[in-house]
Design a protein around this motif. Structure first.
Motif, PDB file in Angstrom:
ATOM      1  N   ILE A  32       0.835  -1.205   0.000  1.00 18.64           N
ATOM      2  CA  ILE A  32       0.000   0.000   0.000  1.00 18.64           C
ATOM      3  C   ILE A  32       0.867   1.250   0.000  1.00 18.64           C
ATOM      4  CG2 ILE A  32      -1.734   1.284   1.319  1.00 18.64           C
ATOM      5  CD1 ILE A  32      -2.649  -1.465   2.445  1.00 18.64           C
ATOM      6  N   SER A  33       1.920   1.221   0.792  1.00 13.70           N
ATOM      7  CA  SER A  33       2.843   2.354   0.863  1.00 13.70           C
ATOM      8  C   SER A  33       3.423   2.678  -0.513  1.00 13.70           C
ATOM      9  CB  SER A  33       3.967   2.043   1.852  1.00 13.70           C
ATOM     10  OG  SER A  33       4.990   3.010   1.784  1.00 13.70           O
ATOM     11  N   ASP A  34       3.869   1.644  -1.230  1.00 16.59           N
ATOM     12  CA  ASP A  34       4.448   1.854  -2.557  1.00 16.59           C
ATOM     13  C   ASP A  34       3.402   2.345  -3.549  1.00 16.59           C
ATOM     14  OD1 ASP A  34       6.865   0.989  -1.571  1.00 16.59           O
ATOM     15  OD2 ASP A  34       6.653  -1.069  -2.322  1.00 16.59           O
ATOM     16  N   ALA A  35       2.197   1.775  -3.478  1.00 16.61           N
ATOM     17  CA  ALA A  35       1.155   2.127  -4.451  1.00 16.61           C
ATOM     18  C   ALA A  35       0.667   3.559  -4.279  1.00 16.61           C
ATOM     19  CB  ALA A  35      -0.006   1.158  -4.328  1.00 16.61           C
ATOM     20  N   LEU A  36       0.579   4.027  -3.031  1.00 18.62           N
ATOM     21  CA  LEU A  36       0.018   5.357  -2.775  1.00 18.62           C
ATOM     22  C   LEU A  36       1.089   6.419  -2.560  1.00 18.62           C
ATOM     23  CD1 LEU A  36      -2.962   4.430  -0.395  1.00 18.62           C
ATOM     24  CD2 LEU A  36      -3.011   4.874  -2.853  1.00 18.62           C
ATOM     25  N   GLY A  37       2.338   6.004  -2.511  1.00 20.00           N
ATOM     26  CA  GLY A  37       3.420   6.967  -2.359  1.00 20.00           C
ATOM     27  C   GLY A  37       3.466   7.600  -0.986  1.00 20.00           C
ATOM     28  N   ILE A  38       3.138   6.843   0.028  1.00 24.67           N
ATOM     29  CA  ILE A  38       3.215   7.334   1.404  1.00 24.67           C
ATOM     30  C   ILE A  38       4.039   6.345   2.219  1.00 24.67           C
ATOM     31  CG2 ILE A  38       1.027   8.609   1.308  1.00 24.67           C
ATOM     32  CD1 ILE A  38      -0.329   6.255   2.643  1.00 24.67           C
ATOM     33  N   SER A  39       4.496   6.775   3.376  1.00 24.00           N
ATOM     34  CA  SER A  39       5.360   5.903   4.183  1.00 24.00           C
ATOM     35  C   SER A  39       4.546   4.782   4.839  1.00 24.00           C
ATOM     36  CB  SER A  39       6.054   6.715   5.277  1.00 24.00           C
ATOM     37  OG  SER A  39       5.122   7.100   6.271  1.00 24.00           O
ATOM     38  N   ARG A  40       5.230   3.704   5.207  1.00 23.58           N
ATOM     39  CA  ARG A  40       4.578   2.596   5.907  1.00 23.58           C
ATOM     40  C   ARG A  40       4.024   3.047   7.256  1.00 23.58           C
ATOM     41  NH1 ARG A  40       9.206  -1.624   6.224  1.00 23.58           N
ATOM     42  NH2 ARG A  40      10.449   0.273   5.971  1.00 23.58           N
ATOM     43  N   PHE A  41       4.718   4.016   7.887  1.00 25.61           N
ATOM     44  CA  PHE A  41       4.269   4.519   9.184  1.00 25.61           C
ATOM     45  C   PHE A  41       2.948   5.268   9.032  1.00 25.61           C
ATOM     46  CE2 PHE A  41       8.927   4.287   9.338  1.00 25.61           C
ATOM     47  CZ  PHE A  41       9.066   3.360  10.357  1.00 25.61           C
ATOM     48  N   LYS A  42       2.818   6.015   7.911  1.00 22.15           N
ATOM     49  CA  LYS A  42       1.561   6.721   7.689  1.00 22.15           C
ATOM     50  C   LYS A  42       0.434   5.726   7.398  1.00 22.15           C
ATOM     51  CE  LYS A  42      -0.592  10.624   5.410  1.00 22.15           C
ATOM     52  NZ  LYS A  42      -0.413  11.839   4.591  1.00 22.15           N
ATOM     53  N   VAL A  43       0.765   4.655   6.665  1.00 22.96           N
ATOM     54  CA  VAL A  43      -0.236   3.609   6.424  1.00 22.96           C
ATOM     55  C   VAL A  43      -0.741   3.060   7.756  1.00 22.96           C
ATOM     56  CG1 VAL A  43      -0.609   1.281   5.524  1.00 22.96           C
ATOM     57  CG2 VAL A  43       0.618   2.975   4.139  1.00 22.96           C
ATOM     58  N   ALA A  44       0.178   2.776   8.673  1.00 22.67           N
ATOM     59  CA  ALA A  44      -0.195   2.238   9.983  1.00 22.67           C
ATOM     60  C   ALA A  44      -1.063   3.217  10.760  1.00 22.67           C
ATOM     61  CB  ALA A  44       1.056   1.888  10.782  1.00 22.67           C
ATOM     62  N   ARG A  45      -0.679   4.532  10.719  1.00 20.56           N
ATOM     63  CA  ARG A  45      -1.464   5.551  11.426  1.00 20.56           C
ATOM     64  C   ARG A  45      -2.868   5.671  10.845  1.00 20.56           C
ATOM     65  NH1 ARG A  45       3.386   8.476  11.176  1.00 20.56           N
ATOM     66  NH2 ARG A  45       2.562   9.813   9.504  1.00 20.56           N
ATOM     67  N   LEU A  46      -2.961   5.602   9.507  1.00 17.54           N
ATOM     68  CA  LEU A  46      -4.271   5.712   8.851  1.00 17.54           C
ATOM     69  C   LEU A  46      -5.166   4.515   9.189  1.00 17.54           C
ATOM     70  CD1 LEU A  46      -3.167   7.108   5.373  1.00 17.54           C
ATOM     71  CD2 LEU A  46      -4.580   8.293   7.065  1.00 17.54           C
ATOM     72  N   LEU A  47      -4.588   3.338   9.285  1.00 22.58           N
ATOM     73  CA  LEU A  47      -5.374   2.156   9.639  1.00 22.58           C
ATOM     74  C   LEU A  47      -5.895   2.261  11.077  1.00 22.58           C
ATOM     75  CD1 LEU A  47      -3.250  -0.703   8.022  1.00 22.58           C
ATOM     76  CD2 LEU A  47      -5.531   0.070   7.316  1.00 22.58           C
ATOM     77  N   THR A  48      -5.048   2.785  11.975  1.00 26.45           N
ATOM     78  CA  THR A  48      -5.485   2.976  13.370  1.00 26.45           C
ATOM     79  C   THR A  48      -6.594   4.009  13.441  1.00 26.45           C
ATOM     80  OG1 THR A  48      -3.296   2.394  14.219  1.00 26.45           O
ATOM     81  CG2 THR A  48      -4.738   3.669  15.676  1.00 26.45           C
ATOM     82  N   ARG A  49      -6.414   5.133  12.743  1.00 29.59           N
ATOM     83  CA  ARG A  49      -7.435   6.186  12.755  1.00 29.59           C
ATOM     84  C   ARG A  49      -8.738   5.704  12.119  1.00 29.59           C
ATOM     85  NH1 ARG A  49      -5.756  11.336   9.848  1.00 29.59           N
ATOM     86  NH2 ARG A  49      -7.956  11.774  10.315  1.00 29.59           N
ATOM     87  N   ALA A  50      -8.629   4.863  11.099  1.00 30.77           N
ATOM     88  CA  ALA A  50      -9.833   4.366  10.423  1.00 30.77           C
ATOM     89  C   ALA A  50     -10.728   3.606  11.394  1.00 30.77           C
ATOM     90  CB  ALA A  50      -9.445   3.483   9.242  1.00 30.77           C
ATOM     91  N   ARG A  51     -10.121   2.835  12.304  1.00 32.22           N
ATOM     92  CA  ARG A  51     -10.904   2.126  13.317  1.00 32.22           C
ATOM     93  C   ARG A  51     -11.435   3.093  14.370  1.00 32.22           C
ATOM     94  NH1 ARG A  51      -6.537  -1.435  12.792  1.00 32.22           N
ATOM     95  NH2 ARG A  51      -5.686  -0.786  14.820  1.00 32.22           N
ATOM     96  N   GLU A  52     -10.582   4.016  14.807  1.00 37.45           N
ATOM     97  CA  GLU A  52     -10.979   4.950  15.855  1.00 37.45           C
ATOM     98  C   GLU A  52     -12.106   5.873  15.413  1.00 37.45           C
ATOM     99  OE1 GLU A  52      -7.334   6.919  16.715  1.00 37.45           O
ATOM    100  OE2 GLU A  52      -6.596   5.350  18.086  1.00 37.45           O
ATOM    101  N   GLU A  53     -12.108   6.276  14.137  1.00 39.75           N
ATOM    102  CA  GLU A  53     -13.071   7.254  13.648  1.00 39.75           C
ATOM    103  C   GLU A  53     -14.266   6.616  12.950  1.00 39.75           C
ATOM    104  OE1 GLU A  53     -11.102  10.309  11.390  1.00 39.75           O
ATOM    105  OE2 GLU A  53      -9.434  10.425  12.816  1.00 39.75           O
ATOM    106  N   GLY A  54     -14.333   5.296  12.947  1.00 42.12           N
ATOM    107  CA  GLY A  54     -15.505   4.620  12.404  1.00 42.12           C
ATOM    108  C   GLY A  54     -15.511   4.436  10.898  1.00 42.12           C
ATOM    109  N   VAL A  55     -14.403   4.780  10.237  1.00 40.67           N
ATOM    110  CA  VAL A  55     -14.321   4.487   8.805  1.00 40.67           C
ATOM    111  C   VAL A  55     -14.303   2.975   8.596  1.00 40.67           C
ATOM    112  CG1 VAL A  55     -12.856   4.711   6.733  1.00 40.67           C
ATOM    113  CG2 VAL A  55     -13.182   6.660   8.254  1.00 40.67           C
ATOM    114  N   VAL A  56     -13.669   2.275   9.534  1.00 37.24           N
ATOM    115  CA  VAL A  56     -13.643   0.815   9.537  1.00 37.24           C
ATOM    116  C   VAL A  56     -14.279   0.333  10.840  1.00 37.24           C
ATOM    117  CG1 VAL A  56     -12.159  -1.218   9.738  1.00 37.24           C
ATOM    118  CG2 VAL A  56     -11.615   0.566   8.080  1.00 37.24           C
ATOM    119  N   THR A  57     -15.214  -0.590  10.742  1.00 33.99           N
ATOM    120  CA  THR A  57     -15.747  -1.273  11.921  1.00 33.99           C
ATOM    121  C   THR A  57     -15.500  -2.767  11.737  1.00 33.99           C
ATOM    122  OG1 THR A  57     -17.951  -1.448  10.943  1.00 33.99           O
ATOM    123  CG2 THR A  57     -17.518   0.462  12.346  1.00 33.99           C
TER     124      THR A  57
END
Length: 316
Positions: A32-57
Motif C-alpha cells: 500500500i505504501s508503494d502504491a500510494l506513495g506514502i510511508s509505511r508509518f503513515k499507512v499504519a497511522r491511517l489504519l489505526t485512525r480508520a478504526r478509531e473514527e468509524g471508517v472501519v468497523t
C-alpha cells in the motif's frame, strides 16, 4: 467548499483507500505504501485512525462458538469435570439456542450406547434436545414430575424429543411434580408406570438438567409453587432449584417435608449420578450455579459467556 473541508475529505478518502486495500484486498502495508506513495508509518497511522473514527468497523461473528480460555477458567473456578462456554449474542431465545446447539453437539459425541439418560426440563434444555442430530441408543428416564406452565419446555417434551433421536426405551412420569400432601405423593410413586421410572433413578449414568435461580428469580419452579410453599422457601433462604429440589445457600435441601411431597429424583440420588450436566445461561444464574457446583450436584456445565463472567467476577 472551504480548504479545511476539502482537506478533511481528502484525508478520509485516503484513510478509506488504505483500509479497503488492507482489509478487503488483503494487501500488505508495504504494498500500500508503494502504491500510494506514502510511508509505511503513515499507512499504519491511517489504519489505526480508520478504526478509531468509524471508517472501519470490525465485527466478530462468534455467537455460539466455544471460548476455550473462558471455559478452562470457569472449570477451575467451579471445580467441575468439564465446562463449555460459548459466546452468546441476541435475545433470550437466541442465546438459549446458541447454548443448546453447543450442548447438543457435545452430548451427541460423548453419550454412549446403552447408557441411562435422565432428563428434567427447562427452556434452554428444550433448545438443547431440539438440536440433537443423532444419539446412540439410550434408555431415557424422566427425573421429575410436571409443573404447570409452558408445555413446549415440559419434561414430557424433553423426553419425547430426546427419544425420537435415540430410539431407546422411554420412562416418562405422568404426574405433577408437587402435590398437596405426603399420602398423595406416596400413592403416585406406587403407580406401576411411575414406579418403573423411579426404579431406574439409581441406574442413571448421565443426567441432563437445568438450574433455576431465586435471587434474582429466574426459575420455572418458583413461578408455579403454591403460595405457602413459596413463602416457606423464601423464608428459609432458597437460592436455587435443580430437578425439582429446592436448595439453600449451604447447598442442602431447603425443606425435607416439602421434598417428600414431590415426585422426582432425590437429593441423595442426584449426588450419586456419575455425570450430571447442567445447561444454563445468563448472569442472573451465577449464584445458583456456584451453589449447586460446590456440593457436587453437577459435574459439567454448558453455558454462555455472561454467566461465566459473572461467576468469575465473584472475587474481584
Amino acid at each position: 467548499m472551504s480548504e479545511v473541508s476539502t482537506s478533511m475529505d481528502h484525508d478520509r478518502a485516503l484513510m478509506a483507500a488504505v483500509a479497503r486495500a488492507h482489509y478487503l484486498e488483503d494487501r500488505s502495508r508495504v504494498d500500500i505504501s508503494d502504491a500510494l506513495g506514502i510511508s509505511r508509518f503513515k499507512v499504519a497511522r491511517l489504519l489505526t485512525r480508520a478504526r478509531e473514527e468509524g471508517v472501519v468497523t470490525i465485527e466478530i461473528h462468534d455467537w455460539g462458538l466455544p471460548d476455550v480460555e473462558l471455559s478452562q477458567r470457569l472449570q477451575e473456578k467451579l471445580g467441575l469435570e468439564r465446562c463449555l462456554v460459548v459466546r452468546s449474542h441476541g435475545d433470550d431465545d437466541t442465546v438459549r439456542r446458541q447454548i443448546g446447539g453447543a450442548a447438543a453437539r457435545a452430548l451427541s459425541e460423548s453419550l454412549h450406547e446403552d447408557e441411562v439418560l435422565g432428563v428434567t426440563w427447562g427452556r434452554t434444555l428444550t433448545a438443547t434436545v431440539s438440536q440433537f442430530d443423532h444419539l446412540p441408543r439410550l434408555s431415557i428416564v424422566q427425573l421429575t414430575g410436571v409443573v404447570a406452565g409452558d408445555l413446549a419446555s415440559s419434561p414430557i417434551e424433553v423426553v419425547r424429543q430426546t427419544s425420537r433421536r435415540s430410539g431407546g426405551d422411554v420412562y416418562p412420569i405422568f404426574s405433577p411434580l408437587i402435590v398437596d400432601d405426603l399420602e398423595t405423593a406416596k400413592s403416585l410413586r406406587r403407580h406401576p408406570d411411575i414406579r418403573s421410572a423411579m426404579d431406574l433413578f439409581p441406574a442413571v449414568t448421565t443426567a441432563l438438567l437445568s438450574v433455576g435461580a431465586w435471587n434474582p428469580p429466574v426459575s420455572q419452579v418458583r413461578d408455579v409453587l403454591p403460595i405457602d410453599d413459596l413463602a416457606n422457601a423464601l423464608r428459609k433462604g432458597c437460592v436455587a432449584d435443580i430437578a425439582g429440589i429446592l436448595i439453600q445457600s449451604d447447598g442442602t435441601p431447603v425443606d425435607p417435608d416439602f421434598q417428600d411431597r414431590c415426585v422426582n429424583i432425590s437429593y441423595e440420588q442426584l449426588q450419586k449420578v456419575p455425570r450430571v450436566v447442567a445447561v444454563a445461561g445468563g448472569a442472573a444464574k451465577a449464584d445458583a450455579i456456584r451453589t449447586v457446583s460446590r456440593v457436587g450436584l453437577i459435574t459439567e456445565l454448558f453455558t454462555d459467556h455472561t454467566l461465566a463472567e459473572a461467576v468469575l467476577a465473584e472475587d474481584r
